[in-house]
Design an enzyme around this catalytic site. Structure first.
Site, PDB file in Angstrom:
ATOM      1  N   ARG A 194       0.875  -1.125  -0.131  1.00 59.06           N
ATOM      2  CA  ARG A 194      -0.037   0.080  -0.045  1.00 59.06           C
ATOM      3  C   ARG A 194       1.018   1.090   0.002  1.00 59.06           C
ATOM      4  O   ARG A 194       2.152   1.216  -0.005  1.00 59.06           O
ATOM      5  CB  ARG A 194      -1.075  -0.038   1.216  1.00 59.06           C
ATOM      6  CG  ARG A 194      -0.601  -0.691   2.638  1.00 59.06           C
ATOM      7  CD  ARG A 194       0.436   0.057   3.116  1.00 59.06           C
ATOM      8  NE  ARG A 194       0.391   1.529   3.262  1.00 59.06           N
ATOM      9  CZ  ARG A 194       1.227   2.211   3.434  1.00 59.06           C
ATOM     10  NH1 ARG A 194       2.559   1.890   3.733  1.00 59.06           N
ATOM     11  NH2 ARG A 194       0.998   3.557   3.836  1.00 59.06           N
ATOM     12  N   GLY A 195       0.290   2.433  -0.115  1.00 62.40           N
ATOM     13  CA  GLY A 195       1.058   3.639  -0.172  1.00 62.40           C
ATOM     14  C   GLY A 195       1.186   3.946  -1.717  1.00 62.40           C
ATOM     15  O   GLY A 195       1.316   2.874  -2.428  1.00 62.40           O
ATOM     16  N   ALA A 196       0.797   5.155  -2.088  1.00 61.74           N
ATOM     17  CA  ALA A 196       0.647   5.633  -3.436  1.00 61.74           C
ATOM     18  C   ALA A 196       1.778   5.260  -4.361  1.00 61.74           C
ATOM     19  O   ALA A 196       1.390   4.403  -5.497  1.00 61.74           O
ATOM     20  CB  ALA A 196       0.385   7.063  -3.717  1.00 61.74           C
ATOM     21  N   ASP A 203      -1.822  10.959  -1.835  1.00 61.55           N
ATOM     22  CA  ASP A 203      -2.397   9.814  -2.945  1.00 61.55           C
ATOM     23  C   ASP A 203      -2.800  10.331  -4.195  1.00 61.55           C
ATOM     24  O   ASP A 203      -2.459  10.005  -5.434  1.00 61.55           O
ATOM     25  CB  ASP A 203      -3.483   9.085  -2.462  1.00 61.55           C
ATOM     26  CG  ASP A 203      -3.060   8.140  -1.318  1.00 61.55           C
ATOM     27  OD1 ASP A 203      -2.971   8.639  -0.128  1.00 61.55           O
ATOM     28  OD2 ASP A 203      -2.696   6.955  -1.547  1.00 61.55           O
TER      29      ASP A 203
HETATM   30  O1  MRU Z   1      -4.419   3.236   2.265  1.00 66.56           O
HETATM   31  P1  MRU Z   1      -2.963   3.369   2.023  1.00 66.56           P
HETATM   32  O2  MRU Z   1      -2.058   2.593   3.321  1.00 66.56           O
HETATM   33  O3  MRU Z   1      -2.560   3.136   0.721  1.00 66.56           O
HETATM   34  O4  MRU Z   1      -2.749   4.940   2.283  1.00 66.56           O
HETATM   35  C1  MRU Z   1      -1.347   5.330   2.345  1.00 66.56           C
HETATM   36  C2  MRU Z   1      -1.412   6.955   2.302  1.00 66.56           C
HETATM   37  O5  MRU Z   1      -2.386   7.556   2.337  1.00 66.56           O
HETATM   38  C3  MRU Z   1      -0.035   7.623   2.085  1.00 66.56           C
HETATM   39  O6  MRU Z   1       0.013   8.684   3.095  1.00 66.56           O
HETATM   40  C4  MRU Z   1       0.199   7.960   0.826  1.00 66.56           C
HETATM   41  O7  MRU Z   1      -0.212   7.093  -0.172  1.00 66.56           O
HETATM   42  C5  MRU Z   1       1.390   8.483   0.646  1.00 66.56           C
HETATM   43  S1  MRU Z   1       2.809   7.295   0.402  1.00 66.56           S
HETATM   44  C6  MRU Z   1       4.299   7.805   0.120  1.00 66.56           C
END
Ligand code: MRU
Length: 352
Positions: A45-47, A236
């Protein structure tokens, strides 16, 4: 620093973030469907990380396509790309990576299918390596906004685990620590997936960066007590006017920061900027199952049948954002103009 995702021969291995910090287990993807599943189920997960996963998943999918002609290959590859694009809706990095792979296929229309398959694999490796470099550059640019002897609040996990490595918000924090600045971090626990508690604290502790976790609800009190000097989060998707979609709870942190006159920065690669989305209202916000709220792990904690809403991202209007830290430098307001100019002057990188 643990890798988030890697090629192992013809397999994509993903560090299973659902199990961290208790276990370091690798989730094996033998085909593109496994990668889509890993993205949907939050194994990764994470963008930026899901953008890298999409590229690797498409390379994996492409390698299994048996096609005699380019049009045949292209139409099958486009179907995979469409499925990959839909795995999660909010982070634009996923779409960005899919479109980059599709553009590569178009550029190689006169090549044999085997060459295109190899080129897609190579491109996924480039995207992975670039992401780490971009994060280090974001960290470098962000150094100047981190005061000496400061406490930085962050929300969710925008670290090494949310990217191919080093991180965006945590990349700035890492760079400040590496530069010898005396900093400490306050991590919001980030209900319901607890990315702050499970992942941000885990990776900062591995790097010996002082970190304290708080319940999400405690951020306002700490700010009122003067205990927070700076907020840095990831994103994101950043709309053309600078509105920011990030993990649910970011908006209230931004409002609190404004009330307490604390700078609120967003750190993200240009691949998170979506010039085609005019403002935050146009960003699709993922809704996940209500059970993620009413249970902790497998334990049900709410009364049976209780209604629950689970929007997993929110929109922070750009007026609350002090600056956007990117690999091209820190973008200040006014965002619509400055984002447009930054993208124009980085166009080859933005749409390679
Ligand atoms: O649901 P997730 O864990 O994928 O959400 C992640 C986030 O909101 C992060 O802050 C975002 O993706 C930035 S990651 C560098």
């Amino acid at each position: 620093m643990l890798p988030t995702i890697k090629w192992e021969g013809e397999i994509v291995s993903i560090l299973d973030q659902r199990k961290l910090p208790a276990k370091k287990e690798w989730y094996t993807c033998r085909n593109y469907r496994d990668v889509i599943n890993a993205v949907k189920k939050m194994v990764i997960r994470g963008a930026p990380a899901i953008g890298v996963a999409a590229a690797m998943g498409l390379a994996l999918g492409a390698s299994c396509i048996r096609a005699r002609s380019f049009p045949d290959f292209k139409s099958r590859f486009s179907l995979l790309a469409e499925q990959m694009r839909l795995a999660r809706p909010t982070a634009v990095n996923l779409r960005w990576a899919v479109e980059r792979m599709l553009r590569l296929v178009d550029r190689l229309a006169d090549q044999p299918v085997a060459e295109i398959q190899q080129a897609l694999r190579k491109e996924s490796e480039i995207i992975l390596a670039e992401d780490i470099e971009i994060n280090k550059t974001i960290g470098h640019h962000g150094l100047r906004i981190v005061p000496e002897h400061s406490t930085i609040l962050t929300h969710c996990n925008a670290g090494s685990l949310a990217t191919a490595g080093y991180g965006t918000a945590l990349g700035v924090i890492r760079a400040a620590h590496e530069a010898g600045k005396d900093i400490q971090v306050v991590a919001d626990e980030t209900r319901p997936w607890l990315q702050g508690l499970r992942l941000t604290t885990f990776e900062l502790m591995e790097d010996n960066i002082p970190v304290t976790v708080i319940a999400d609800n405690a951020a306002g009190t700490l700010m009122r007590q003067g205990k927070i000097d700076l907020v840095i989060t990831g994103a994101d998707r950043i709309a053309a006017n600078g509105d920011v979609a990030n993990k649910i709870g970011t908006y209230q942190v931004a409002l609190l920061a404004r009330t307490h006159r604390i700078p609120f920065y967003v750190a993200a690669p240009l691949s998170t900027v979506d010039p085609a989305t005019p403002d935050g209202n146009a960003i699709p916000v993922e809704q996940r199952p209500p059970e993620e709220i009413t249970r902790i792990g497998r334990t049900v904690i709410g009364p049976p049948g209780v209604n629950a809403l689970n929007p997993v991202f929110d929109i922070t209007p750009s007026k609350y954002v002090t600056g956007i830290i990117t690999e091209a430098g820190i973008i200040p307001p006014p965002y619509r103009k400055n984002i447009r100019d930054t993208i124009r002057s980085n166009l080859p990188r933005f749409s390679s």
